[in-house]
Design a protein around this motif. Sequence first.
Motif, mmCIF file in Angstrom:
data_model
loop_
_atom_site.group_PDB
_atom_site.id
_atom_site.type_symbol
_atom_site.label_atom_id
_atom_site.label_comp_id
_atom_site.label_asym_id
_atom_site.label_seq_id
_atom_site.Cartn_x
_atom_site.Cartn_y
_atom_site.Cartn_z
ATOM 1 N N PRO A 46 0.839 -1.210 0.000
ATOM 2 C CA PRO A 46 0.000 0.000 0.000
ATOM 3 C C PRO A 46 0.867 1.251 0.000
ATOM 4 O O PRO A 46 2.042 1.203 0.377
ATOM 5 C CB PRO A 46 -0.786 -0.128 1.307
ATOM 6 N N GLU A 47 0.302 2.325 -0.434
ATOM 7 C CA GLU A 47 1.009 3.596 -0.374
ATOM 8 C C GLU A 47 0.989 4.134 1.057
ATOM 9 O O GLU A 47 0.025 3.918 1.800
ATOM 10 C CB GLU A 47 0.362 4.614 -1.315
ATOM 11 N N TYR A 48 2.046 4.810 1.442
ATOM 12 C CA TYR A 48 2.115 5.439 2.765
ATOM 13 C C TYR A 48 1.274 6.718 2.702
ATOM 14 O O TYR A 48 1.598 7.645 1.981
ATOM 15 C CB TYR A 48 3.563 5.768 3.111
ATOM 16 N N PRO A 49 0.175 6.774 3.457
ATOM 17 C CA PRO A 49 -0.712 7.945 3.368
ATOM 18 C C PRO A 49 -0.164 9.144 4.150
ATOM 19 O O PRO A 49 0.078 9.059 5.347
ATOM 20 C CB PRO A 49 -2.016 7.438 3.987
ATOM 21 N N GLY A 50 0.051 10.264 3.445
ATOM 22 C CA GLY A 50 0.449 11.509 4.104
ATOM 23 C C GLY A 50 1.708 11.385 4.930
ATOM 24 O O GLY A 50 1.718 11.764 6.112
ATOM 25 N N PHE A 51 2.782 10.863 4.344
ATOM 26 C CA PHE A 51 4.033 10.685 5.087
ATOM 27 C C PHE A 51 4.572 12.010 5.619
ATOM 28 O O PHE A 51 4.650 13.012 4.906
ATOM 29 C CB PHE A 51 5.082 10.034 4.197
ATOM 30 N N VAL A 52 4.952 12.002 6.900
ATOM 31 C CA VAL A 52 5.580 13.148 7.553
ATOM 32 C C VAL A 52 6.856 12.660 8.229
ATOM 33 O O VAL A 52 6.792 11.759 9.080
ATOM 34 C CB VAL A 52 4.651 13.788 8.600
ATOM 35 N N PRO A 53 8.024 13.180 7.864
ATOM 36 C CA PRO A 53 9.270 12.727 8.490
ATOM 37 C C PRO A 53 9.202 12.837 10.011
ATOM 38 O O PRO A 53 8.680 13.808 10.559
ATOM 39 C CB PRO A 53 10.323 13.687 7.915
ATOM 40 N N GLY A 82 -6.805 6.675 15.157
ATOM 41 C CA GLY A 82 -5.601 7.253 14.574
ATOM 42 C C GLY A 82 -5.005 6.429 13.450
ATOM 43 O O GLY A 82 -4.103 6.899 12.737
ATOM 44 N N SER A 83 -5.496 5.201 13.270
ATOM 45 C CA SER A 83 -4.935 4.341 12.220
ATOM 46 C C SER A 83 -5.853 4.222 11.009
ATOM 47 O O SER A 83 -5.573 3.448 10.097
ATOM 48 C CB SER A 83 -4.669 2.944 12.782
ATOM 49 N N GLU A 84 -6.918 5.016 10.994
ATOM 50 C CA GLU A 84 -7.925 4.867 9.944
ATOM 51 C C GLU A 84 -7.345 5.005 8.527
ATOM 52 O O GLU A 84 -7.665 4.212 7.638
ATOM 53 C CB GLU A 84 -9.047 5.898 10.130
ATOM 54 N N ARG A 85 -6.505 5.989 8.310
ATOM 55 C CA ARG A 85 -5.990 6.203 6.948
ATOM 56 C C ARG A 85 -5.039 5.090 6.528
ATOM 57 O O ARG A 85 -4.942 4.752 5.347
ATOM 58 C CB ARG A 85 -5.294 7.570 6.844
ATOM 59 N N PHE A 86 -4.333 4.491 7.492
ATOM 60 C CA PHE A 86 -3.432 3.388 7.170
ATOM 61 C C PHE A 86 -4.226 2.133 6.820
ATOM 62 O O PHE A 86 -3.884 1.403 5.889
ATOM 63 C CB PHE A 86 -2.485 3.123 8.342
ATOM 64 N N VAL A 87 -5.282 1.896 7.563
ATOM 65 C CA VAL A 87 -6.154 0.755 7.267
ATOM 66 C C VAL A 87 -6.798 0.932 5.899
ATOM 67 O O VAL A 87 -6.892 -0.020 5.109
ATOM 68 C CB VAL A 87 -7.230 0.598 8.363
ATOM 69 N N ALA A 88 -7.210 2.142 5.586
ATOM 70 C CA ALA A 88 -7.816 2.417 4.279
ATOM 71 C C ALA A 88 -6.815 2.134 3.155
ATOM 72 O O ALA A 88 -7.184 1.603 2.102
ATOM 73 C CB ALA A 88 -8.295 3.864 4.219
ATOM 74 N N ALA A 89 -5.544 2.485 3.374
ATOM 75 C CA ALA A 89 -4.510 2.244 2.359
ATOM 76 C C ALA A 89 -4.321 0.749 2.130
ATOM 77 O O ALA A 89 -4.144 0.293 0.993
ATOM 78 C CB ALA A 89 -3.191 2.879 2.799
ATOM 79 N N VAL A 90 -4.381 -0.034 3.208
ATOM 80 C CA VAL A 90 -4.249 -1.487 3.085
ATOM 81 C C VAL A 90 -5.441 -2.067 2.331
ATOM 82 O O VAL A 90 -5.289 -2.922 1.449
ATOM 83 C CB VAL A 90 -4.116 -2.143 4.480
ATOM 84 N N GLN A 92 -7.148 -0.840 0.057
ATOM 85 C CA GLN A 92 -7.119 -0.525 -1.366
ATOM 86 C C GLN A 92 -6.369 -1.564 -2.187
ATOM 87 O O GLN A 92 -6.600 -1.704 -3.400
ATOM 88 C CB GLN A 92 -6.481 0.858 -1.581
ATOM 89 N N VAL A 93 -5.459 -2.313 -1.550
ATOM 90 C CA VAL A 93 -4.629 -3.254 -2.312
ATOM 91 C C VAL A 93 -4.789 -4.713 -1.886
ATOM 92 O O VAL A 93 -4.345 -5.621 -2.583
ATOM 93 C CB VAL A 93 -3.133 -2.869 -2.193
ATOM 94 N N ILE A 94 -5.427 -4.963 -0.769
ATOM 95 C CA ILE A 94 -5.408 -6.307 -0.191
ATOM 96 C C ILE A 94 -6.100 -7.348 -1.067
ATOM 97 O O ILE A 94 -5.728 -8.535 -1.050
ATOM 98 C CB ILE A 94 -6.026 -6.284 1.227
ATOM 99 N N GLU A 95 -7.065 -6.937 -1.882
ATOM 100 C CA GLU A 95 -7.743 -7.907 -2.744
ATOM 101 C C GLU A 95 -6.826 -8.415 -3.852
ATOM 102 O O GLU A 95 -7.133 -9.429 -4.503
ATOM 103 C CB GLU A 95 -8.992 -7.274 -3.355
ATOM 104 N N LEU A 96 -5.696 -7.737 -4.067
ATOM 105 C CA LEU A 96 -4.743 -8.165 -5.093
ATOM 106 C C LEU A 96 -3.750 -9.200 -4.569
ATOM 107 O O LEU A 96 -3.036 -9.824 -5.349
ATOM 108 C CB LEU A 96 -3.973 -6.952 -5.637
ATOM 109 N N TRP A 97 -3.694 -9.392 -3.263
ATOM 110 C CA TRP A 97 -2.717 -10.309 -2.677
ATOM 111 C C TRP A 97 -3.057 -11.750 -3.037
ATOM 112 O O TRP A 97 -4.218 -12.154 -3.067
ATOM 113 C CB TRP A 97 -2.675 -10.138 -1.166
#
Length: 243
Positions: A46-53, A82-90, A92-97
Amino acid sequence: MKTHAVALIAGLFAGAFASAAQAVAADVRAVSANDGFASPVLIVAPEYPGFVPGARATEVRINGTVTADGRLEGIDIPTPSGSERFVAAVRQVIELWRFRPAVSEQQCAPVAQKQSMFVWFDEKDGKPSVSVSMARQNPAAAKSTPKFSWQVRPTIDYPEAASTRGIEGAADVAVRIDRAGEIVGKTLVYATPHKMFGEAALTGLLGAKLLANSPSGAAGCYIVPFAFCTGPAATVPNSACRS
């Protein structure tokens, strides 16, 4: 992060084919306890959503069932605050695994298995990093198996649709063999990247027969791996490779 995801796909396909080629070198092997666990064949990162160093690493846990055909179903992903956007990113791609399913020695066929996986969103060298892993399984003890050789070897034809397009692949077939070395049942475990390689492997086993080199015969459940490649592989058994 799209570039990272595509690179991971290519790397996993290359790794899956390399592993298959190494396994094929063993020609055929008895089903072991290690085959009782599912393993990844294709994981799209998945893409890293809104990465902040400097942000804290985030872990996403995935619970589900790897089906007998290598798909992930019954997906449950806990979503702490707080993990909602990360779960959403997963999602988006998990059906391709895709996975190499667990194999039951008793049934001599792939079976469904509950599985947990983890996706970590982290930072490496100041850049976003995404990694995926499966829950660690207990190591399986090796067991001795009868020695044998092929009396009638499999015949493998490279699928024309794949050969003309330069597509490489691999397949594993679980075969039930009687004491005389006859194949009395066969089931496709997995094929990558296309189903046509599995169909070619199953067809290639028609008429194949083992010659047991032990008093107990060759009776049991075995895994026969196949490789399909566009380069020469004269030393690799069960392969259809073209230069």
